[in-house]
Design an enzyme around this catalytic site. Structure first.
Site, mmCIF file in Angstrom:
data_model
loop_
_atom_site.group_PDB
_atom_site.id
_atom_site.type_symbol
_atom_site.label_atom_id
_atom_site.label_comp_id
_atom_site.label_asym_id
_atom_site.label_seq_id
_atom_site.Cartn_x
_atom_site.Cartn_y
_atom_site.Cartn_z
ATOM 1 N N HIS A 48 0.825 -1.212 0.000
ATOM 2 C CA HIS A 48 0.000 0.000 0.000
ATOM 3 C C HIS A 48 0.855 1.257 0.000
ATOM 4 O O HIS A 48 0.588 2.223 -0.715
ATOM 5 C CB HIS A 48 -0.941 -0.027 1.202
ATOM 6 C CG HIS A 48 -1.756 1.212 1.357
ATOM 7 N ND1 HIS A 48 -1.564 2.100 2.382
ATOM 8 C CD2 HIS A 48 -2.739 1.724 0.593
ATOM 9 C CE1 HIS A 48 -2.410 3.104 2.239
ATOM 10 N NE2 HIS A 48 -3.130 2.903 1.171
ATOM 11 N N GLU A 51 2.064 1.792 -3.460
ATOM 12 C CA GLU A 51 1.057 2.385 -4.356
ATOM 13 C C GLU A 51 1.175 3.915 -4.315
ATOM 14 O O GLU A 51 1.139 4.589 -5.341
ATOM 15 C CB GLU A 51 -0.341 1.932 -3.921
ATOM 16 C CG GLU A 51 -1.469 2.552 -4.712
ATOM 17 C CD GLU A 51 -2.736 2.686 -3.878
ATOM 18 O OE1 GLU A 51 -3.324 3.787 -3.882
ATOM 19 O OE2 GLU A 51 -3.130 1.697 -3.227
ATOM 20 N N GLU A 126 -3.333 8.387 7.137
ATOM 21 C CA GLU A 126 -4.485 7.578 6.721
ATOM 22 C C GLU A 126 -4.748 6.476 7.747
ATOM 23 O O GLU A 126 -5.898 6.204 8.113
ATOM 24 C CB GLU A 126 -4.188 6.952 5.346
ATOM 25 C CG GLU A 126 -5.339 6.139 4.783
ATOM 26 C CD GLU A 126 -4.988 5.413 3.483
ATOM 27 O OE1 GLU A 126 -5.709 4.466 3.150
ATOM 28 O OE2 GLU A 126 -3.991 5.771 2.825
#
Length: 412
Positions: A48, A51, A126
């Site tokens: 992640h 990404e 996040e």
């Protein structure tokens, strides 16, 4: 029916081209065969994080978004436990811009401490906002390790814990890129108002000379069959109690997958579904309740999650769910109900064929599963499932010993 041409470059990059001349647009979708299940258990969240890093610019293109916006394009990406997927939509006349951008970052991503610092902070933020400081946000951080004990599905794509992202070092990041972000580990799908032969020339021009990367064999510890019921109770500052019940189910390409997916639809798809009619409308036990499958490539989970109404005990609510599951194990689903659910599946498939991006993503995913052609047989596989299959699968899945339950209780 989604038609496509397929070829493989000498460096191992698999390429699928789908012509659709009903639109002036094109989509370039690159699926990298890497997800959270490929991570080191002590360094999770890397797929992640990566990404995000892929948008930090490459050697020859310091800003990724700018050139794309200039030619009317949009881009995005997502990571799952199984894959990382990047996509660009743009006018077909500007297709080469997408190849330029994607090939440059596949060949030579710019690794700077500044970019790593920025993206690490973004991902940490996040993690805090969506998972730690949000009501019910950490459910999957608790549910995965409850349901999985050895398979890497036991952590979420965001990572097992915040410190893994905070401690991500440049050498770890470079090694991850070198291992997974290679032509031989990628599937490229180009779709839209294009001509296959022209696209293949462009693909060869932009991607053909990128080194294939080293072949690696994925070794994933498989999950043992669960033999005892697992339960966990959490107390938190949330508005309502919540119940999460998970069951192990077949992998994406295993026998029984389509049955399990249809069972989740019988339980929870639409206002005539069993959970809605019985537990919300008639018995008035839940404010909301859903069932779904994780759809994982390796054996996944069928999940039932719901929030009982104020004043309804979790014990009473949970028993009512089990009563419905027992019924599925004992009685055949009426033909009319099964047909209705299958019709919904079929219409979803037809609708997906109208979206260029959906077609490109689905072709890439089915190619990863073994053969993109299977996308065109997907509806048929759902339609073949019988009421007996549903009953047999229900009996196999809905066992107490195959069940992990998380009770998420509101602090009073």
């Amino acid at each position: 029916m989604v038609k496509f041409n397929r070829s493989t470059l000498s460096n191992g990059l698999r390429v699928l081209v789908h012509e659709d001349h009903t639109t002036p647009m094109a989509v370039v979708n690159i699926l990298y065969n890497v997800g959270a299940r490929d991570e080191d258990p002590e360094k999770t969240g890397f797929a992640h994080l990566f990404e995000h890093l892929m948008f930090g610019g490459s050697i020859n293109i310091p800003t990724y978004d700018e050139p794309l916006q200039r030619v009317g394009g949009e881009n995005n990406a997502f990571t799952s436990n199984d894959i990382t997927n990047y996509y660009i939509s743009l006018p077909a006349t500007n297709l080469e811009t997408a190849f330029w951008l994607e090939s440059d970052r596949m060949l030579s991503l710019a690794f700077s401490e500044k970019s790593l610092e920025v993206q690490r902070n973004v991902v940490c933020e996040e993690f805090k906002q969506r998972y730690l400081n949000h009501p019910y946000g950490d459910v999957w951080l608790k549910l995965r390790p409850l349901a999985y004990k050895s398979h890497p599905y036991r952590w979420a794509t965001i990572g097992k814990e915040l410190s893994h992202i905070e401690d991500a070092r440049m050498e770890d990041v470079r090694a991850f890129f070198k291992k997974y972000y290679t032509p031989s580990n990628a599937i490229l799908v180009v779709a839209g108002d294009i001509k296959s032969d022209e696209v293949m020339q462009l693909v060869e021009k932009w991607f053909g000379e990128i080194p294939p990367g080293e072949k690696h064999n994925r070794v994933v510890p498989q999950e043992e069959v669960q033999l005892e019921e697992r339960r966990e109770t959490v107390h938190a500052d949330v508005p309502l109690n919540a119940i999460y019940i998970t069951f192990h189910m077949p992998a994406r390409t295993e026998a029984g997958y389509y049955e399990a997916d249809l069972i989740s639809d019988i339980l929870s798809r639409g206002n005539s579904s069993r959970l809605y009619v019985n537990l919300i409308k008639e018995q008035k036990l839940f404010s909301e309740i859903n069932a779904y499958v994780t759809g994982s490539i390796d054996p996944g989970l069928l999940v039932i999650e719901g929030k009982p109404l104020d004043g309804i005990s979790v014990e009473h609510a949970e028993k009512a769910v089990w009563d419905l599951l027992e019924k599925l194990k004992e009685e055949l689903v009426p033909d009319e109900e099964l047909t209705k659910v299958k019709n919904k599946v079929e219409s979803t498939m037809v609708f997906a064929e109208m979206s260029l991006l959906d077609k490109a993503m689905n072709l890439a995913f089915f190619e990863l599963l073994g053969d993109a052609e299977e996308l065109n047989r997907e509806t048929e596989k759902y339609l073949k499932v019988s009421a007996e299959d549903i009953r047999n699968s229900s009996a196999e899945i809905f066992k107490r010993t195959n069940c992990s339950t998380l009770l998420y209780l509101a602090n009073k």
